[in-house]
Motif scaffolding. Structure first.
Motif, short mmCIF file in Angstrom:
data_model
loop_
_atom_site.label_atom_id
_atom_site.label_comp_id
_atom_site.label_asym_id
_atom_site.label_seq_id
_atom_site.Cartn_x
_atom_site.Cartn_y
_atom_site.Cartn_z
N ILE A 9 -1.19 58.99 -45.35
CA ILE A 9 -1.43 58.81 -43.90
C ILE A 9 -0.27 59.38 -43.08
O ILE A 9 -0.46 60.20 -42.19
CB ILE A 9 -1.63 57.32 -43.57
N GLY A 10 0.94 58.93 -43.40
CA GLY A 10 2.10 59.31 -42.60
C GLY A 10 2.34 60.81 -42.57
O GLY A 10 2.42 61.41 -41.49
N PRO A 11 2.48 61.45 -43.73
CA PRO A 11 2.71 62.89 -43.73
C PRO A 11 1.60 63.67 -43.03
O PRO A 11 1.88 64.67 -42.36
CB PRO A 11 2.77 63.25 -45.21
N ILE A 18 -0.19 62.68 -40.40
CA ILE A 18 0.05 62.58 -38.95
C ILE A 18 1.31 63.36 -38.57
O ILE A 18 1.33 64.08 -37.58
CB ILE A 18 0.17 61.10 -38.54
N GLY A 19 2.35 63.23 -39.40
CA GLY A 19 3.61 63.91 -39.09
C GLY A 19 3.45 65.42 -39.06
O GLY A 19 3.94 66.09 -38.14
N ASN A 20 2.76 65.97 -40.05
CA ASN A 20 2.53 67.41 -40.07
C ASN A 20 1.75 67.85 -38.84
O ASN A 20 1.98 68.92 -38.29
CB ASN A 20 1.73 67.81 -41.31
N SER A 66 8.48 66.84 -44.09
CA SER A 66 7.63 65.69 -43.80
C SER A 66 6.62 65.44 -44.93
O SER A 66 6.19 64.31 -45.18
CB SER A 66 6.94 65.93 -42.46
N ALA A 110 4.58 62.39 -49.13
CA ALA A 110 3.25 62.43 -49.75
C ALA A 110 3.40 62.84 -51.22
O ALA A 110 2.66 62.36 -52.08
CB ALA A 110 2.34 63.41 -49.02
N ILE A 141 4.40 56.01 -45.11
CA ILE A 141 3.81 56.24 -43.78
C ILE A 141 4.89 56.54 -42.75
O ILE A 141 4.84 57.55 -42.05
CB ILE A 141 2.98 55.01 -43.34
N GLU A 188 9.45 62.13 -39.56
CA GLU A 188 9.92 63.50 -39.77
C GLU A 188 9.06 64.50 -39.00
O GLU A 188 9.56 65.52 -38.53
CB GLU A 188 9.90 63.82 -41.26
#
Lengths: 317, 82
Positions: free
Chosen positions: A261-263, A265-267, A299, A303, B26, B32
């Motif tokens: 999820i995080g990577p 959104i970050g990408n 980022s 993942a 997450i 980043e």
């Protein structure tokens, strides 16, 4: 028992699957209102563009609807108990998987409406770009649909219920959750591209290229999720009544699913920043593309950690 | 199927490892991404300082990465040590 799982899965699928598209379409409509208030003369064009954008955003929840209907009405028979786990996994996968794409494809729709209000002369370019951008946003939802369909229609009766149930639910969680970030992130990039083209119509080539590269990188966490799902679905796990064997496979799905999820959104955020500035400063498109890719690579690392832990849980312990 | 104490601990450790790495990834991923987005913006505004900005971005991301690495360490500890 199989019917219980199918109906529960269908409910989860449509309930979660309705969230994303509704939010995304609401965003599009909100921006369309703003656009009409800025340029009421072309309200007809804006209305049309809003509806086209919303129709694309809707597709994520239509996928969820299809899977939910299949879960409710497919005759899955009274086969092995493991089918129950597969059907529940299918519902979870498609339900979560529709959230990101639904919200994400609202961004290009909304920004395209604002952009048309600002530069009515390039309406066609903006609409085309909106369609390309939001189509790419749908890929994570399509990955989820593929996994859900495989879970519904493949025959798992040869595999043992322990730990097979955990592998199949893990497969659903992995692709479903990982698709949230990638869908949302891809939408951010597409929204910035529509805005940028309206601001500087001659930047359309550079901005679209940057958008597509950025979206492709944002897609990778969803692809990792798909990979882990495939391994969980196709690998044969030796029968083991031990709880730890099941928990390892469930943990593998959770790790890759949440970890994507995080990577994702970050990408997407990175791609949004890069696209926005490529369209403002076209002459620095090369530098911006480079920094975007470096930033996204860093980022992405979390993942990759999540995938490593998933693979260790599947193959090592 | 009787679940003994040691078996339960092992099962919890595996599930915990998945949760630790999954949820732990997450934050750094989003953080980043934000850093990189702002770096793109800054280079767009001031392309002459691209080198300095790239360096700053990488240092910032490395710090933000640390919590992801903590999660990785905890997950590996749960898998192989505990």
């Amino acid at each position: 028992m199989i019917h219980v799982a199918a109906y529960t899965g269908g409910g989860i699928c449509m309930g979660l699957g309705a969230m994303g598209a509704a939010i995304g379409e609401g965003y599009t409509a909100a921006q369309a209102n703003l656009a009409v208030s800025r340029n009421p003369k072309i309200s007809g064009d804006l209305f049309k563009n809003m509806l086209v954008g919303q129709a694309v955003a809707e597709s994520a929840s239509i996928f969820a609807l299809v899977i939910a209907i299949l879960l409710l009405f497919t005759n899955t028979g009274t086969g092995a108990l493991i089918k129950a786990a597969a059907l529940l996994g299918a519902g979870i996968c498609m339900g979560f998987g529709a959230i990101g794409s639904g919200v994400g494809s609202g961004f290009p729709g909304g920004q395209a409406c604002l952009g048309i209000a600002r530069q009515p002369a390039v309406t066609n370019r903006i609409t085309t770009n909106m369609l390309i951008g939001s189509a790419v946003c749908q890929t994570p939802a399509i990955f989820s649909m593929v996994v859900a369909l495989m879970l519904i229609f493949m025959d798992f009766s040869h595999s043992a219920f322990y730990p097979g149930w955990a592998a199949l639910i893990g497969a659903g969680l992995s692709t479903g959750l990982a698709a949230i970030g990638s869908g949302y992130g891809g939408g951010m990039a597409a929204g910035a591209c529509c805005e940028g083209i309206a601001r500087q119509p001659e930047s359309v080539g550079n901005a679209t290229t940057t958008m597509l590269v950025g979206q492709a990188v944002s897609q990778t966490p969803a692809i990792f999720g798909l990979l882990v799902s495939f391994i969980l679905m196709f690998k044969t796990f030796p029968e083991s009544p031990a709880l730890s064997a099941s928990m390892a496979l469930l943990g593998a799905g959770i790790s890759m699913g949440f970890g994507g999820i995080g990577p994702g959104i970050g990408n997407g955020m990175t791609a949004e920043g890069a696209v926005r500035w490529v369209s403002r400063r076209m002459e620095h498109a090369g530098e911006l593309m480079r920094i975007m890719l470096v930033g996204q690579a860093v980022s992405q690392s979390t993942a990759i950690y999540a995938m490593v832990i998933s693979l260790v849980l599947i193959f090592v312990v | 199927m009787a679940i003994e104490g040691a078996e339960l601990v092992k099962a919890a450790a595996f599930l915990g490892a998945g949760l630790a790495m999954g949820l732990g990834a997450i934050g750094p991923g989003i953080g980043e991404g934000m850093v990189a987005a702002k770096a793109c913006e800054a280079i767009g505004k001031n392309p002459k300082e691209a080198g300095l900005l790239t360096r700053t971005m990488l240092v910032g991301q490395a710090v933000s990465e640390s919590t992801g690495i903590y999660s990785l360490v905890i997950a590996l500890l749960l898998l192989f040590v505990v």
